[in-house]
Design a protein around this motif. Structure first.
Motif, PDB file in Angstrom:
ATOM      1  N   TYR A  73     -51.169 -56.862   4.317  1.00 15.32           N
ATOM      2  CA  TYR A  73     -50.905 -56.516   2.922  1.00 15.32           C
ATOM      3  C   TYR A  73     -49.896 -55.380   2.924  1.00 15.32           C
ATOM      4  O   TYR A  73     -50.066 -54.381   3.628  1.00 15.32           O
ATOM      5  N   LEU A  74     -48.816 -55.534   2.138  1.00 15.66           N
ATOM      6  CA  LEU A  74     -47.769 -54.526   2.028  1.00 15.66           C
ATOM      7  C   LEU A  74     -47.630 -54.075   0.584  1.00 15.66           C
ATOM      8  O   LEU A  74     -47.649 -54.897  -0.332  1.00 15.66           O
ATOM      9  N   ASP A  75     -47.444 -52.768   0.401  1.00 12.71           N
ATOM     10  CA  ASP A  75     -47.263 -52.182  -0.925  1.00 12.71           C
ATOM     11  C   ASP A  75     -46.244 -51.057  -0.784  1.00 12.71           C
ATOM     12  O   ASP A  75     -46.508 -50.059  -0.131  1.00 12.71           O
ATOM     13  N   THR A  77     -44.823 -49.664  -3.549  1.00 13.12           N
ATOM     14  CA  THR A  77     -44.895 -49.184  -4.928  1.00 13.12           C
ATOM     15  C   THR A  77     -44.063 -50.025  -5.889  1.00 13.12           C
ATOM     16  O   THR A  77     -44.282 -49.941  -7.089  1.00 13.12           O
ATOM     17  N   LYS A  78     -43.144 -50.834  -5.391  1.00  8.14           N
ATOM     18  CA  LYS A  78     -42.339 -51.713  -6.250  1.00  8.14           C
ATOM     19  C   LYS A  78     -42.775 -53.169  -6.122  1.00  8.14           C
ATOM     20  O   LYS A  78     -42.596 -53.953  -7.025  1.00  8.14           O
ATOM     21  N   ARG A  79     -43.328 -53.519  -4.979  1.00  5.85           N
ATOM     22  CA  ARG A  79     -43.839 -54.866  -4.777  1.00  5.85           C
ATOM     23  C   ARG A  79     -45.071 -54.801  -3.869  1.00  5.85           C
ATOM     24  O   ARG A  79     -45.194 -53.939  -3.015  1.00  5.85           O
ATOM     25  N   LYS A  80     -45.986 -55.726  -4.136  1.00  5.20           N
ATOM     26  CA  LYS A  80     -47.196 -55.886  -3.333  1.00  5.20           C
ATOM     27  C   LYS A  80     -47.194 -57.325  -2.849  1.00  5.20           C
ATOM     28  O   LYS A  80     -47.026 -58.246  -3.651  1.00  5.20           O
ATOM     29  N   THR A  81     -47.377 -57.518  -1.540  1.00  7.99           N
ATOM     30  CA  THR A  81     -47.321 -58.863  -0.990  1.00  7.99           C
ATOM     31  C   THR A  81     -48.203 -58.964   0.242  1.00  7.99           C
ATOM     32  O   THR A  81     -48.557 -57.955   0.842  1.00  7.99           O
ATOM     33  N   PRO A  96     -41.475 -47.429   7.108  1.00 10.13           N
ATOM     34  CA  PRO A  96     -42.426 -46.345   6.855  1.00 10.13           C
ATOM     35  C   PRO A  96     -42.953 -46.303   5.428  1.00 10.13           C
ATOM     36  O   PRO A  96     -44.098 -45.899   5.197  1.00 10.13           O
ATOM     37  N   ASN A  97     -42.132 -46.735   4.460  1.00 14.42           N
ATOM     38  CA  ASN A  97     -42.489 -46.636   3.050  1.00 14.42           C
ATOM     39  C   ASN A  97     -43.378 -47.776   2.560  1.00 14.42           C
ATOM     40  O   ASN A  97     -43.539 -47.952   1.364  1.00 14.42           O
ATOM     41  N   ASP A  98     -43.995 -48.509   3.471  1.00 15.04           N
ATOM     42  CA  ASP A  98     -44.923 -49.570   3.095  1.00 15.04           C
ATOM     43  C   ASP A  98     -46.347 -49.193   3.486  1.00 15.04           C
ATOM     44  O   ASP A  98     -46.651 -49.023   4.669  1.00 15.04           O
ATOM     45  N   TRP A  99     -47.189 -49.021   2.467  1.00 13.48           N
ATOM     46  CA  TRP A  99     -48.627 -48.903   2.702  1.00 13.48           C
ATOM     47  C   TRP A  99     -49.044 -50.248   3.274  1.00 13.48           C
ATOM     48  O   TRP A  99     -48.664 -51.298   2.760  1.00 13.48           O
ATOM     49  N   HIS A 100     -49.789 -50.250   4.370  1.00 14.71           N
ATOM     50  CA  HIS A 100     -50.135 -51.524   4.977  1.00 14.71           C
ATOM     51  C   HIS A 100     -51.595 -51.576   5.395  1.00 14.71           C
ATOM     52  O   HIS A 100     -52.195 -50.573   5.762  1.00 14.71           O
TER      53      HIS A 100
END
Length: 137
Positions: A73-75, A77-81, A96-100
């Motif tokens: 799961y990637l977020d 802040t502009k897209r979640k997929t 780095p800027n992807d919450w995973h």
């Protein structure tokens, strides 16, 4: 300390092989767009367990399911997929800027991770609200 906003992406590595079997080559600065400073792998994770729950300030990573499969799961802040890693030739370049969060591990999953930096606990953003503060702007 905000990192340049890059987009995580899937790349396909080349599979070579014949009747003897297959070989896939991963090369820093060629297949992987960064120098590899650290390698680790995740295995033996039950399918109902989620791992990760963080982003980074600077570390870029390449995730490869060399055996079995899992989802990521990637977020940003502009897209979640959600990304399915189900082939040793599929490489997720994780910025780095992807919450995973990694989840839905098959029983035979071995998730190989190649990282651009050595481990540094200060590089981790483990609080989602802090992540939004850093990257949500």
């Amino acid at each position: 300390m905000e990192s340049e906003a890059l987009e995580s992406s899937i790349i396909e590595s080349t599979m070579l092989g014949d009747e003897r079997g297959h070989l896939t080559v991963i090369e820093a600065e060629n297949t992987i767009p960064f120098d590899i400073k650290r390698v680790f792998y995740i295995y033996g994770t039950l399918s109902n367990i989620r791992r990760g729950y963080h982003a980074h300030y600077k570390t870029r990573q390449a995730l490869i399911s060399v055996s079995g499969s899992c989802k990521v799961y990637l977020d940003n802040t502009k897209r979640k997929t959600d990304i399915l890693l189900d082939s040793p030739t599929k490489v997720l370049i994780l910025e780095p800027n992807d919450w995973h969060e990694m989840y839905d591990f098959s029983s035979d999953c071995v998730l190989l991770v190649l990282a651009s930096h050595l481990y540094d606990s200060a590089d981790y953003i483990r609080d989602y609200d802090k992540f939004i503060e850093v990257y949500g702007g």
